[in-house]
Design an enzyme around this catalytic site. Structure first.
Site, mmCIF file in Angstrom:
data_model
loop_
_atom_site.group_PDB
_atom_site.id
_atom_site.type_symbol
_atom_site.label_atom_id
_atom_site.label_comp_id
_atom_site.label_asym_id
_atom_site.label_seq_id
_atom_site.Cartn_x
_atom_site.Cartn_y
_atom_site.Cartn_z
ATOM 1 N N HIS A 305 0.862 -1.185 0.000
ATOM 2 C CA HIS A 305 0.000 0.000 0.000
ATOM 3 C C HIS A 305 0.893 1.228 0.000
ATOM 4 O O HIS A 305 1.919 1.249 0.663
ATOM 5 C CB HIS A 305 -0.897 0.000 1.249
ATOM 6 C CG HIS A 305 -2.060 0.915 1.103
ATOM 7 N ND1 HIS A 305 -1.971 2.262 1.347
ATOM 8 C CD2 HIS A 305 -3.331 0.669 0.715
ATOM 9 C CE1 HIS A 305 -3.144 2.809 1.111
ATOM 10 N NE2 HIS A 305 -3.985 1.873 0.726
ATOM 11 N N ASP A 362 -7.865 -5.343 0.193
ATOM 12 C CA ASP A 362 -8.397 -6.246 -0.825
ATOM 13 C C ASP A 362 -8.037 -7.707 -0.605
ATOM 14 O O ASP A 362 -8.560 -8.580 -1.288
ATOM 15 C CB ASP A 362 -7.872 -5.823 -2.211
ATOM 16 C CG ASP A 362 -8.399 -4.455 -2.579
ATOM 17 O OD1 ASP A 362 -9.605 -4.238 -2.405
ATOM 18 O OD2 ASP A 362 -7.606 -3.609 -3.010
HETATM 19 N N1 ACO Z 1 4.014 -7.821 -4.778
HETATM 20 C C1 ACO Z 1 5.344 -7.870 -5.011
HETATM 21 N N2 ACO Z 1 6.160 -6.806 -4.955
HETATM 22 C C2 ACO Z 1 5.606 -5.633 -4.653
HETATM 23 C C3 ACO Z 1 4.236 -5.492 -4.389
HETATM 24 C C4 ACO Z 1 3.428 -6.649 -4.467
HETATM 25 N N3 ACO Z 1 2.129 -6.580 -4.231
HETATM 26 N N4 ACO Z 1 3.954 -4.205 -4.115
HETATM 27 C C5 ACO Z 1 5.105 -3.546 -4.186
HETATM 28 N N5 ACO Z 1 6.114 -4.410 -4.520
HETATM 29 C C6 ACO Z 1 7.548 -4.096 -4.632
HETATM 30 C C7 ACO Z 1 7.833 -3.399 -5.950
HETATM 31 O O1 ACO Z 1 8.154 -4.340 -6.964
HETATM 32 C C8 ACO Z 1 8.986 -2.518 -5.559
HETATM 33 O O2 ACO Z 1 10.129 -3.340 -5.482
HETATM 34 P P1 ACO Z 1 11.586 -2.730 -5.889
HETATM 35 O O3 ACO Z 1 11.839 -1.646 -4.877
HETATM 36 O O4 ACO Z 1 12.491 -3.902 -5.793
HETATM 37 O O5 ACO Z 1 11.426 -2.204 -7.286
HETATM 38 C C9 ACO Z 1 8.655 -2.079 -4.144
HETATM 39 O O6 ACO Z 1 7.832 -3.152 -3.613
HETATM 40 C C10 ACO Z 1 7.885 -0.761 -4.043
HETATM 41 O O7 ACO Z 1 6.770 -0.864 -4.918
HETATM 42 P P2 ACO Z 1 6.006 0.374 -5.532
HETATM 43 O O8 ACO Z 1 5.197 -0.077 -6.697
HETATM 44 O O9 ACO Z 1 6.969 1.495 -5.723
HETATM 45 O O10 ACO Z 1 5.051 0.766 -4.337
HETATM 46 P P3 ACO Z 1 3.861 1.773 -4.429
HETATM 47 O O11 ACO Z 1 3.688 2.350 -3.078
HETATM 48 O O12 ACO Z 1 4.014 2.705 -5.578
HETATM 49 O O13 ACO Z 1 2.624 0.829 -4.818
HETATM 50 C C11 ACO Z 1 0.751 -0.563 -4.702
HETATM 51 C C12 ACO Z 1 1.585 0.497 -3.976
HETATM 52 C C13 ACO Z 1 0.301 -0.034 -6.072
HETATM 53 C C14 ACO Z 1 -0.521 -0.818 -3.870
HETATM 54 C C15 ACO Z 1 1.600 -1.843 -4.844
HETATM 55 O O14 ACO Z 1 2.006 -2.308 -3.589
HETATM 56 C C16 ACO Z 1 0.871 -2.944 -5.615
HETATM 57 O O15 ACO Z 1 0.907 -2.978 -6.842
HETATM 58 N N6 ACO Z 1 0.152 -3.882 -4.884
HETATM 59 C C17 ACO Z 1 -0.595 -4.897 -5.554
HETATM 60 C C18 ACO Z 1 -1.914 -4.322 -6.057
HETATM 61 C C19 ACO Z 1 -2.883 -4.049 -4.923
HETATM 62 O O16 ACO Z 1 -3.085 -4.879 -4.034
HETATM 63 N N7 ACO Z 1 -3.529 -2.862 -4.983
HETATM 64 C C20 ACO Z 1 -4.530 -2.457 -3.994
HETATM 65 C C21 ACO Z 1 -4.025 -1.323 -3.171
HETATM 66 S S1 ACO Z 1 -5.180 -0.908 -1.922
HETATM 67 C C22 ACO Z 1 -6.359 -0.019 -2.730
HETATM 68 O O17 ACO Z 1 -6.145 0.662 -3.693
HETATM 69 C C23 ACO Z 1 -7.708 -0.123 -2.217
#
Ligand code: ACO
Length: 428
Positions: A305, A362
């Site tokens: 998140h 979620d």
């Molecule tokens: N699974 C695996 N790796 C992940 C995940 C995940 N769910 N989420 C983040 N990471 C990793 C990224 O690959 C990145 O790794 P790196 O530093 O080696 O490149 C690091 O964690 C940071 O990730 P970002 O994408 O920069 O984090 P951000 O804060 O921008 O994204 C998000 C948040 C979009 C929710 C992300 O965690 C994600 O895609 N989660 C899965 C989708 C999801 O569950 N969305 C619902 C969010 S809650 C809502 O909107 C109601």
């Protein structure tokens, strides 16, 4: 008032530091460009406060979520969705008189305009429910011109109640169209969640009696989704509202923003992921190895998140709620076991621990929705119904502002420098 100093090119400027009621601090850079000629660049807005808001407080580092000061845990335990909606929109828990009045308005407006029912026939039966929801919310405005009129206090309350009430009728009608069943009219004797269950699962020749346990689980699900400060869809609602667009147009844009898999669409993606794991017979450990492999392009859906870096308080409540409802309904869902297993693996894996990735709202919500009979393609619509109070409250904040200021960010241009037009026959 404290200030923050910016130094650049041998000059320095002081900017006021604004303090919120929970002691968070933000540098007010509203005069940055006029004083310095500079703008800030913050792609994804991770460091940008877009507004001052009194609706929801989140401390992502320690997993706090409060609506109007009330902890989410207390609201999920004791409140109903309608009461929470009033709280989120108006800032206080309603008195009995206020609650009753709002409840009466929800009943009064539960039925969509009869002509709108024909519009559902115009969509292909497999049209995505989020597309229908977004379109139909705008359509309410076409069939009820008062929605497009001025938002004085009385109109606002009626419009908010109409939207909150009809969104559930539209959602149920979308499901019925998909299922090839006749649409059901709402019934005045039912409360909000019960009425939705009736419109979803009754048919003209077999009316269901909504199960109070299922209604309670649904109320909890909706309360937990009611607001979440300046997320992608809420910021969209505020952005659209800032142009002076009406509540329905603003919220309809929010529905589109919510649709994406990185936002509200994640609740669908989680169940699809769990189903894939189940069908393939893969162990959660093997799946996790794939997630960690950067070449796989896979993410553990329902994890991570932008704001919560410790845990998402909503996921804890939903995990418990999933256990309770599955036990009460005597459902043994293999997806719940897979989800629990994935969570266990993730919480002890340095990839997830180091990146502060925890289950989000979620991760368990889909299991509850499945248990109460909501089909997968309706999951994000359920999220949208829940988020209505937050969108309406944020719309209200923009609308009530003494001076409407259009939201208009700037950019750093990275394109071509000026060049002359090339006639068509001279282009390479
Ligand atoms: N699974 C695996 N790796 C992940 C995940 C995940 N769910 N989420 C983040 N990471 C990793 C990224 O690959 C990145 O790794 P790196 O530093 O080696 O490149 C690091 O964690 C940071 O990730 P970002 O994408 O920069 O984090 P951000 O804060 O921008 O994204 C998000 C948040 C979009 C929710 C992300 O965690 C994600 O895609 N989660 C899965 C989708 C999801 O569950 N969305 C619902 C969010 S809650 C809502 O909107 C109601």
């Amino acid at each position: 008032m404290s200030t923050a100093r910016l130094e650049y090119n041998g000059q320095s400027w002081d900017f006021p530091v604004i303090e919120g009621t929970e002691k968070e601090h933000g540098i007010d850079i509203s005069e940055l460009r006029s004083k310095t000629g500079l703008i800030t660049l913050d792609e994804g807005y991770g460091n940008t406060g877009s507004c001052q808001s009194a609706i929801t407080y989140i401390d992502g580092d320690i997993g706090i979520l409060r609506y109007r000061g009330y902890p989410i845990e207390q609201l999920a335990e004791h409140s109903t969705f309608v009461e929470t909606a009033w709280l989120v929109i108006y800032g206080q828990l309603p008195t009995e008189k206020q609650r009753q009045r709002f409840s009466d308005l929800l009943t009064k407006y539960a039925m969509i305009h009869e002509s709108m029912r024909n519009h559902f026939q115009g969509f292909p039966t497999n049209a995505p429910p989020m597309a229908i929801l977004s379109a139909m919310i705008n359509a309410i405005g076409c069939f009820t011109p008062e929605v497009l009129g001025s938002d004085n206090e009385l109109n606002f309350e009626e419009n908010a109640a109409r939207l909150l009430s009809q969104v559930r009728s539209i959602a149920a009608a979308t499901f019925k169209m998909n299922a090839g069943q006749p649409m059901m009219y709402p019934r005045p004797e039912y409360k909000y969640a019960e009425n939705f269950l009736h419109m979803m699962f009754s048919v003209p020749n077999a009316r269901i009696t909504p199960d109070p346990e299922v209604a309670r689980a649904l109320n909890q699900f909706l309360i937990l989704h009611a607001d979440h400060e300046q997320n992608c869809s809420t910021s969209t609602v505020r952005m659209v509202a800032s142009s002076g667009a009406n509540m329905y147009a603003s919220v309809s844009a929010g529905v589109s923003a919510l649709w994406g898999p990185l936002h509200g669409g994640a609740n669908v993606a989680v169940v699809e992921m769990l189903e894939d794991i189940r069908k393939s017979g893969m162990t959660p450990q093997v799946y996790m190895e794939k997630v960690k492999d950067k070449n796989s392009n896979l993410r553990l859906m329902g994890f991570g998140h932008r704001v919560y870096r410790n845990f998402d308080p909503r996921s804890r409540i939903l995990q418990k709620a999933a256990d309770i409802i599955l036990t009460k309904l005597k459902i043994n869902d293999p997806l719940l076991d897979i989800a629990r297993h994935l969570e266990d693996v993730a919480l002890s894996d340095s990839y997830f621990v180091d990146r502060k990735l925890y289950p989000n709202v979620d991760f368990y919500s889909g299991i509850i929705l499945r248990a109460i009979g909501i089909p997968l393609n309706m999951f994000t619509v359920m999220f949208a119904i829940g988020r209505m109070p937050g969108w309406i409250a944020n719309y209200k904040e923009i609308h009530d502002a003494t001076r409407l200021k259009i939201n208009r960010p700037r950019q750093i241009y990275t394109g071509e420098l000026i060049r002359d037009y090339i006639p068509r026959d001279q282009r390479m």
